[in-house]
Design a protein around this motif. Structure first.
Motif, PDB file in Angstrom:
ATOM      1  N   THR A   1       0.834  -1.206   0.000  1.00  0.00           N
ATOM      2  CA  THR A   1       0.000   0.000   0.000  1.00  0.00           C
ATOM      3  C   THR A   1       0.864   1.249   0.000  1.00  0.00           C
ATOM      4  N   HIS A   2       2.048   1.123  -0.558  1.00  0.00           N
ATOM      5  CA  HIS A   2       2.935   2.280  -0.638  1.00  0.00           C
ATOM      6  C   HIS A   2       2.351   3.316  -1.576  1.00  0.00           C
ATOM      7  N   LEU A   3       2.775   4.570  -1.396  1.00  0.00           N
ATOM      8  CA  LEU A   3       2.244   5.648  -2.234  1.00  0.00           C
ATOM      9  C   LEU A   3       2.588   5.454  -3.701  1.00  0.00           C
ATOM     10  N   SER A   4       3.800   4.986  -3.946  1.00  0.00           N
ATOM     11  CA  SER A   4       4.225   4.903  -5.343  1.00  0.00           C
ATOM     12  C   SER A   4       3.779   3.576  -5.950  1.00  0.00           C
TER      13      SER A   4
ATOM     14  N   ARG B   1       4.713  -0.550  -5.358  1.00  0.00           N
ATOM     15  CA  ARG B   1       3.657  -1.523  -5.114  1.00  0.00           C
ATOM     16  C   ARG B   1       3.838  -2.739  -6.007  1.00  0.00           C
TER      17      ARG B   1
END
Lengths: 352, 744
Positions: free
Chosen positions: A149-152, A156
């Protein structure tokens, strides 16, 4: 007039003889270097100056390990990882620090900001022997969930490749370790935008509901990424719903399991004797039946609607979704069997 | 080296801040993104908890950022973030010793952020932070927690006093002090209580009780903390109050600036702010003064407390406190004794061994002794001490400073209990006014003038002075026996107030120059006549027959006191015909008292004026010029204790100060002058430092000559008509405000 005068003066200034005055410090020379400063750290431009012949290999390995984590330059990190991979894939395997230490040090690299480092890290993981990885699945999964669920979006997708590898190497541990089933599923659904809990928290009352926003812009690349997500999700579910094959009876093993010291680390993990109390999501679901039950109760409806939507999109996503659908269907059939089987047993018990 | 291009990905990595911004602007649309980050936070938390002590710096940083993000938007998604507070609490309470300092600070900050966003209540925040404050070994964390706790308590008491929370915290502090009396943990209770007392957030008896327990602790530090609170806490509070009302805004200046300066939004806002502040100050000025009792008055059971303190820390030979701290405790004990008129007989013999000139800081002991004396102390208990002081300190052979300190301390004691002196001793001491040293002379004269007032019989006739002798003859001056109290009949000085009011009324009438309008107008004016804002107080009507609904209750005390006063006088006087005279006078007085005291209810403003008038009258009564020191003595409140300075003061008289001292005194309060500079230059640099610009005149003077020369030349060449035009234009302009408009 004024400015030219000024310029003239400035030009002359260099050739004027400086007057020394009593009680005043002497003027500093033009090439004076101030050495009075103090620095807390020293930045070294080159990291290794020593020649590499005849140094101890253990030291070198440790140095690579440190470089892989601590180095500021991505090139160095990447090269260190390549070296480590080389060491690990040599025959016999050269690993002086052991897999647990290696993993605890390197796992934060899952969410490294540079793509090459991440791919090289995956290569390193692939070089690890599967039997050594099995005890650390829980920890690896934590990092994977953090990356999923990382921003980038790129991080992901790379994290998903790591998960793919993990499912390949030790599928049973992946789905049965504490938090491995429900929490990972939670991350998947959030990633795909199929999460019912988000919608419920929002309590949207209007006639529109924008589930997909901003960061995941729809593009061709994005579509491929989503297809990948769905495919790996299908793999994950398949691993979870795979019917367990009973081990053939072996007398030695039977008695060992009763009287011998267990050989696996933490054999009573399911009892959770020393850890903090787990909630429903963090609980471990060691067998297929429990996994199936909890899936039916919590996720089936949400994921089914999600799959329907994805199928309608068609293309790469649709194809991936149909694979997932198939997995779900076989699971359903298997689940029915599972549900039926105990009935038979009950009947037998009654008879007995 | 060329600048490295930052890849898009790297930028995204650090972009939790922009996500936070977006979430806060539109929480509904970004729910999915938030949920993703919530999951990431959860995973990171688990990674951290699985090995809190050996977490890598990368993980720490990631976790730090995610904690920050969630804390800032927690109020927008209450369902998802419900367990967040428990997570943080668990993290802090269990791992505060091994947490990375940055992360630790962030967690504490996030907790207080949650409190500010009203996600959690104060009690849960404080109960989380407080145990850590006490147990943590880290100094930085302690100071952080301390500030957070105090600021939260301030915040939650800012609108209205939060009694429930205060009670909870006070109980916690009380338990902290009493649970383990030997540990230094009680210091935190002391610090927090003192800070909140200073800020007038806690003003009731409960914090005093906490401090009382701190005073009775076994730990020296805690004891000193508690004792210092009682000795200096109230003064600190007053100073704080003065400080806060210090910065005054000149309203005229602000308004004037508003007319001159260019009108911008910023200036307008500043002006509004200033006006608001002035209004606030005005309101504060007129608000009734908060009736804050001093901590010493709020102590429950002062007798028991003083006895315990004395026995535990002073009388106890096993107590190993340093002399300074013992002196502090002694100061508190004696202050309590003097203030509440307590009786601790064993205190006085205890003093004996400390009353020698060789004892370190003996003046403090002497001051404490004076403080501990009051008119209920049996003279037998003090007399040996006075004799000892006289023997040890006052002799021809001893140094002048020692002698003056001795006499002065005897005077301070005698001021409070005049019966402690024998005739021969007093005569001996009074004779020291023939000494060569000025300090000794002053001290001896002080003693003499004191006894002239309170007990002239004890002095030799030649030292009694005119007034005292006359007073003795007329029976006006009489000494009180031990245990006798001077009873005031009615309200002391009420006649002064009445007189003052009458005067004010007459003055007002004279100003108006007309009283034909009748009583109705007078009634209306009545309220304003007082001159001190009694309109804030509901009760101010002077008319007994007014229909305001206030019933004048006749005070039974007033009735009783009249006859009582009469009786006393009759007893004391000897001449039979004087009795009837005095009785009549007393009756008349009683009449008068009842008139004002019964027809009106005195407002606090009235009482304040009364006190002022009384002081003035006392000053007036004294014949001749009244010295500054005398005025100070009168103005000095009885609650202020005696200090070592008071004892040492006469020794300073007649001493020549050194040059350094004189220079320092002259320089005191003047602006610093590092180098030799003109006053103009100093003023200018000061102006510059304040960020103010130069004047137009200054600018004109500094202007480059070449820029002005053209205009000057042109002026020479102007025709007469042109010159006239300019001049008339100038006049017109100056009449219309002095500004050039477009085209002029």
């Amino acid at each position: 007039m004024g400015s030219s005068n000024k310029k003239k003066k400035e030009k002359k200034k260099d050739f004027n003889k400086a007057k020394l005055k009593v009680g005043k410090a002497k003027a500093k020379a033009a090439n004076f270097t101030d050495t009075s400063f103090k620095s807390k750290s020293i930045v070294v431009n080159q990291h290794t100056l020593a020649a590499l012949d005849g140094v101890d290999l253990v030291g070198l390995f440790k140095q690579h390990l440190n470089q892989a984590i601590n180095s500021k330059s991505d090139k160095l990190r990447q090269e260190a990882l390549v070296q480590l991979t080389k060491d690990l894939s040599s025959k016999p395997i050269f690993n002086p620090v052991g897999v647990p230490n290696l993993l605890t040090k390197l796992l934060p690299l899952i969410t490294d900001s540079v793509a090459n480092v991440r791919t090289n890290f995956l290569k390193l993981l692939r070089a690890l022997p599967p039997s050594d990885v099995a005890p650390h699945v829980e920890k690896i999964l934590m990092y994977i969930r953090g990356g999923m669920t990382h921003l980038s979006t790129e991080i992901r997708s790379d994290t998903l490749s790591v998960l793919d590898w993990l499912i390949e190497v030790c599928p049973d541990e992946t789905v049965s370790c504490p938090g491995g089933w429900l929490k990972t599923m939670n991350s998947f659904s959030s990633m795909l935008g199929w999460n019912p809990s988000v919608a419920s928290t929002l309590s949207v009352k209007g006639w529109t509901s924008a589930t997909k926003t901003s960061l995941n812009k729809v593009s061709k690349k994005n579509g491929e990424a989503q297809a990948k997500q769905i495919t790996i999700f299908a793999k994950f579910l398949e691993a979870g719903f795979r019917p367990e094959t009973p081990l053939p009876y072996d007398e030695q093993r039977y008695w060992d399991s009763i009287y011998r010291m267990p050989t696996t680390p933490n054999p009573f993990a399911y009892m959770n004797l020393w850890g903090a109390q787990r909630d429903e999501d963090g609980e471990m679901y060691p067998d297929r039946i429990s996994r199936q039950q909890v899936f039916e109760r919590k996720w089936r409806a949400a994921i089914k609607t999600g799959v329907m939507g994805a199928k309608q999109e068609g293309g790469v996503i649709g194809r991936a979704a149909s694979v997932l659908d198939k997995v779900l269907r076989t699971a359903e059939e298997g689940g029915k069997k599972v549900v039926e089987e105990p009935k038979i047993e009950e009947v037998e018990e009654v008879e007995a | 080296m060329p600048k490295r291009k930052v890849a898009a990905l790297e930028k995204v990595d650090a972009d939790l801040v922009s996500l936070q911004y977006k979430i806060r602007r539109d929480p509904k649309s970004y729910a999915q993104e938030f949920y993703d980050q919530w999951l990431a936070y959860d995973a990171q938390r688990q990674i951290f908890i699985s090995s809190p002590s050996s977490a890598s710096s990368e993980d720490n940083k990631k976790f730090h950022d995610l904690v920050d993000l969630v804390a800032h938007v927690a109020d927008l998604y209450p369902d998802v973030t419900a367990p967040y507070f428990d997570h943080l609490k668990e993290l802090l309470t269990q791992h505060h010793a091994v947490l990375n300092p940055d992360l630790r600070e962030k967690v504490v900050g996030s907790l207080s952020l949650l409190r500010r966003k009203d996600v959690i209540d104060s009690t849960s925040l404080l109960t989380t932070l407080f145990p850590i404050l006490i147990s943590t070994p880290s100094k930085s964390l302690r100071s952080l927690l301390y500030t957070k706790i105090v600021s939260d308590l301030r915040e939650s008491n800012s609108k209205a006093t939060n009694h429930k929370l205060n009670r909870t915290i006070q109980t916690v502090l009380h338990n902290l002090v009493t649970s383990d009396r030997t540990s230094t943990k009680g210091m935190w209770a002391c610090r927090i209580t003192r800070e909140l007392w200073r800020r007038q957030i806690w003003t009731d008896a409960r914090p005093c009780d906490v401090m009382k327990e701190a005073c009775l602790s076994d730990n020296e530090k805690v004891v000193v903390g508690g004792v210092r609170f009682f000795l200096g806490g109230d003064k600190e509070r007053e100073e704080m109050e003065d400080d806060s009302s210090d910065e005054e805004i000149d309203i005229k200046k602000v308004k004037h600036q508003g007319t001159i300066n260019k009108k911008t939004k910023k200036r307008q806002k500043a002006m509004e702010k200033a006006m608001e502040k002035i209004k606030k100050q005005e309101r504060k000025k007129h608000a009734p003064h908060p009736l804050n009792f001093s901590a010493l008055h709020l102590i429950h059971d002062p007798q028991g407390f003083a006895e315990q303190l004395f026995q535990k820390h002073l009388q106890n030979t096993k107590c190993k406190f340093s002399l300074d701290n013992k002196l502090l405790v002694l100061q508190l004990v004696t202050r309590l004794v003097g203030l509440h008129k307590l009786t601790i007989i064993s205190l006085y013999p205890w003093f004996t061994k400390y009353l020698t000139p060789k004892q370190p800081s003996v003046t403090s002991f002497l001051a404490s002794l004076a403080q501990a004396t009051h008119n209920h102390v049996p003279p037998d208990a003090i007399e040996p001490l006075v004799v000892k002081i006289a023997n040890e300190f006052v002799s021809e052979a001893s140094a002048a400073e020692v002698a003056s300190a001795g006499i002065n301390s005897i005077r301070e004691v005698a001021l409070r209990q005049p019966l402690c002196m024998s005739e021969t001793l007093l005569q001996d001491l009074v004779m020291y006014q023939k000494s060569k040293d000025k300090g000794v002379v002053m001290a001896a004269k002080g003693l003499q003038s004191l006894y002239r007032e309170v007990y002239p019989e004890l002095l030799q006739k030649k030292f009694r002075g005119k007034e005292a002798t006359m007073g003795l003859k007329s029976g006006e001056v009489k000494r009180l026996k031990f245990g006798e109290e001077q009873v005031e009949s009615g309200i002391e000085g009420i006649e002064l107030l009445e007189k003052y009011k009458e005067e004010q009324r007459l003055k007002k009438l004279a100003e108006k120059g007309e009283d034909a309008d009748g009583d109705a107008k007078m009634k209306d004016d009545d309220d304003d006549e007082d001159g001190f804002n009694s309109d804030e107080w509901e009760v101010a009507s002077n008319d007994s027959d007014s229909s305001t609904g206030w019933i004048n209750v006749e005070h039974s005390e007033d009735e009783d006191e009249g006859p009582a006063a009469k009786k006393q006088r009759r007893d004391s006087s000897t001449a039979p015909d004087l009795i009837s005279d005095e009785a009549m006078a007393a009756a008349a007085e009683a009449n008068r008292i009842s008139k004002l005291a019964m027809t009106t209810i005195l407002t606090p403003a009235d009482l304040a004026k009364l006190a002022e008038l009384r002081r003035e009258a006392q000053l007036d009564k004294m014949t001749g010029t009244v010295s500054k020191r005398r005025q100070e003595l009168i103005a000095k409140h009885i609650e202020d204790g005696v200090t070592a300075d008071d004892i040492e003061l006469p020794a300073q008289i007649g001493k020549k100060s050194t040059k350094e001292e004189r220079v320092a005194m002259a320089k005191d309060g003047k602006p610093a002058r590092e180098e030799h500079k003109s006053t103009q230059a100093i003023r200018k640099s000061k102006k510059e430092a304040e960020g103010k610009s130069s004047t137009n005149k200054e600018k004109a003077r500094k202007k480059n000559f070449l820029m002005t020369v053209g205009k000057a030349r042109a002026k020479h060449k102007r025709s007469l008509v042109d010159t006239k035009k300019r001049l008339t234009a100038h006049i017109a302009r100056s009449k219309s405000g002095g500004r050039r408009r477009n085209g002029m």
